[in-house]
Design a protein around this motif. Structure first.
Motif, PDB file in Angstrom:
ATOM      1  N   GLU A   1       0.797  -1.225   0.000  1.00 14.62           N
ATOM      2  CA  GLU A   1       0.000   0.000   0.000  1.00 14.62           C
ATOM      3  C   GLU A   1       0.826   1.270   0.000  1.00 14.62           C
ATOM      4  OE1 GLU A   1      -3.319   0.214   2.614  1.00 14.62           O
ATOM      5  OE2 GLU A   1      -3.798  -1.904   2.345  1.00 14.62           O
ATOM      6  N   THR A   2       2.085   1.183   0.454  1.00 13.34           N
ATOM      7  CA  THR A   2       2.951   2.362   0.475  1.00 13.34           C
ATOM      8  C   THR A   2       4.308   1.996  -0.113  1.00 13.34           C
ATOM      9  OG1 THR A   2       3.913   1.915   2.649  1.00 13.34           O
ATOM     10  CG2 THR A   2       1.836   3.192   2.595  1.00 13.34           C
ATOM     11  N   ALA A   3       5.040   3.015  -0.535  1.00 11.99           N
ATOM     12  CA  ALA A   3       6.386   2.786  -1.063  1.00 11.99           C
ATOM     13  C   ALA A   3       7.283   2.184   0.015  1.00 11.99           C
ATOM     14  CB  ALA A   3       6.972   4.097  -1.582  1.00 11.99           C
ATOM     15  N   GLY A   4       7.154   2.663   1.239  1.00 13.21           N
ATOM     16  CA  GLY A   4       7.959   2.146   2.338  1.00 13.21           C
ATOM     17  C   GLY A   4       7.685   0.677   2.601  1.00 13.21           C
ATOM     18  N   ALA A   5       6.427   0.287   2.536  1.00  8.98           N
ATOM     19  CA  ALA A   5       6.066  -1.117   2.758  1.00  8.98           C
ATOM     20  C   ALA A   5       6.587  -1.995   1.625  1.00  8.98           C
ATOM     21  CB  ALA A   5       4.560  -1.265   2.902  1.00  8.98           C
ATOM     22  N   ALA A   6       6.488  -1.519   0.397  1.00  3.16           N
ATOM     23  CA  ALA A   6       7.008  -2.284  -0.749  1.00  3.16           C
ATOM     24  C   ALA A   6       8.520  -2.437  -0.636  1.00  3.16           C
ATOM     25  CB  ALA A   6       6.628  -1.592  -2.057  1.00  3.16           C
ATOM     26  N   ARG A   7       9.194  -1.372  -0.240  1.00  2.00           N
ATOM     27  CA  ARG A   7      10.651  -1.418  -0.055  1.00  2.00           C
ATOM     28  C   ARG A   7      11.018  -2.453   1.007  1.00  2.00           C
ATOM     29  NH1 ARG A   7      13.917   1.426   3.636  1.00  2.00           N
ATOM     30  NH2 ARG A   7      16.067   1.717   2.949  1.00  2.00           N
ATOM     31  N   GLU A   8      10.299  -2.456   2.125  1.00  2.00           N
ATOM     32  CA  GLU A   8      10.572  -3.412   3.204  1.00  2.00           C
ATOM     33  C   GLU A   8      10.342  -4.844   2.749  1.00  2.00           C
ATOM     34  OE1 GLU A   8      12.007  -3.090   6.235  1.00  2.00           O
ATOM     35  OE2 GLU A   8      12.399  -1.079   5.467  1.00  2.00           O
ATOM     36  N   LYS A   9       9.261  -5.075   2.006  1.00  2.00           N
ATOM     37  CA  LYS A   9       8.994  -6.420   1.499  1.00  2.00           C
ATOM     38  C   LYS A   9      10.089  -6.855   0.530  1.00  2.00           C
ATOM     39  CE  LYS A   9       4.713  -7.624   0.490  1.00  2.00           C
ATOM     40  NZ  LYS A   9       3.329  -7.572  -0.061  1.00  2.00           N
ATOM     41  N   LEU A  10      10.566  -5.928  -0.286  1.00  2.00           N
ATOM     42  CA  LEU A  10      11.647  -6.240  -1.212  1.00  2.00           C
ATOM     43  C   LEU A  10      12.933  -6.556  -0.447  1.00  2.00           C
ATOM     44  CD1 LEU A  10      12.528  -6.509  -4.141  1.00  2.00           C
ATOM     45  CD2 LEU A  10      12.931  -4.046  -4.185  1.00  2.00           C
ATOM     46  N   LEU A  11      13.221  -5.775   0.585  1.00  2.00           N
ATOM     47  CA  LEU A  11      14.393  -6.046   1.422  1.00  2.00           C
ATOM     48  C   LEU A  11      14.275  -7.409   2.110  1.00  2.00           C
ATOM     49  CD1 LEU A  11      15.031  -2.535   2.957  1.00  2.00           C
ATOM     50  CD2 LEU A  11      16.602  -3.815   1.478  1.00  2.00           C
ATOM     51  N   ASP A  12      13.070  -7.742   2.571  1.00  2.00           N
ATOM     52  CA  ASP A  12      12.859  -9.059   3.195  1.00  2.00           C
ATOM     53  C   ASP A  12      13.182 -10.174   2.208  1.00  2.00           C
ATOM     54  OD1 ASP A  12      12.035  -7.936   5.577  1.00  2.00           O
ATOM     55  OD2 ASP A  12       9.899  -8.235   5.189  1.00  2.00           O
ATOM     56  N   TYR A  13      12.700 -10.041   0.984  1.00  2.00           N
ATOM     57  CA  TYR A  13      12.954 -11.050  -0.044  1.00  2.00           C
ATOM     58  C   TYR A  13      14.451 -11.170  -0.340  1.00  2.00           C
ATOM     59  CZ  TYR A  13      13.548 -13.045  -4.640  1.00  2.00           C
ATOM     60  OH  TYR A  13      14.009 -13.795  -5.701  1.00  2.00           O
ATOM     61  N   LEU A  14      15.092 -10.054  -0.546  1.00  2.00           N
ATOM     62  CA  LEU A  14      16.508 -10.061  -0.931  1.00  2.00           C
ATOM     63  C   LEU A  14      17.414 -10.527   0.198  1.00  2.00           C
ATOM     64  CD1 LEU A  14      16.610  -6.721  -2.917  1.00  2.00           C
ATOM     65  CD2 LEU A  14      16.741  -9.042  -3.872  1.00  2.00           C
ATOM     66  N   SER A  15      16.988 -10.292   1.437  1.00  2.00           N
ATOM     67  CA  SER A  15      17.809 -10.626   2.598  1.00  2.00           C
ATOM     68  C   SER A  15      17.454 -11.969   3.210  1.00  2.00           C
ATOM     69  CB  SER A  15      17.650  -9.544   3.670  1.00  2.00           C
ATOM     70  OG  SER A  15      17.986  -8.291   3.155  1.00  2.00           O
ATOM     71  N   ASP A  16      16.470 -12.655   2.629  1.00  2.00           N
ATOM     72  CA  ASP A  16      15.986 -13.923   3.186  1.00  2.00           C
ATOM     73  C   ASP A  16      15.570 -13.768   4.625  1.00  2.00           C
ATOM     74  OD1 ASP A  16      16.282 -15.430   0.828  1.00  2.00           O
ATOM     75  OD2 ASP A  16      18.404 -15.775   1.254  1.00  2.00           O
ATOM     76  N   ARG A  17      14.969 -12.611   4.949  1.00  2.00           N
ATOM     77  CA  ARG A  17      14.519 -12.366   6.336  1.00  2.00           C
ATOM     78  C   ARG A  17      13.217 -13.091   6.592  1.00  2.00           C
ATOM     79  NH1 ARG A  17      14.663  -6.004   7.549  1.00  2.00           N
ATOM     80  NH2 ARG A  17      14.901  -5.499   5.399  1.00  2.00           N
TER      81      ARG A  17
END
Length: 79
Positions: A63-79
């Protein structure tokens, strides 16, 4: 014309083609996470963040750019 977020990410990773982002190994994904970490949510549109999220992670839009960024970071970092 402004370069898209995905194009910027591909360029920073030294990819010849945008599709090369699909073939990053674990170490390269960690490097890409660092690149994303240094991009503020407001530096790209919500559409661009969601486009990157869908293209790289296959995740639905946030819903927000910040949330999309966090989800992308989660994916890339295997968090």
């Amino acid at each position: 014309m402004k370069e898209s977020l995905l194009d910027r990410l591909a360029a920073r990773m030294g990819c010849t083609y945008l599709s090369d982002l699909h073939w990053l190994d674990r170490i390269q994904k960690a490097k890409l996470a660092s690149v994303v970490w240094h991009i503020e949510p407001e530096d790209a549109t919500l559409f661009e963040w969601n486009d990157a999220l869908l293209y790289l992670a296959g995740d639905p839009p946030a819903e927000t750019a910040g949330a999309a960024r966090e989800k992308l970071l989660d994916y890339l970092s295997d968090r």
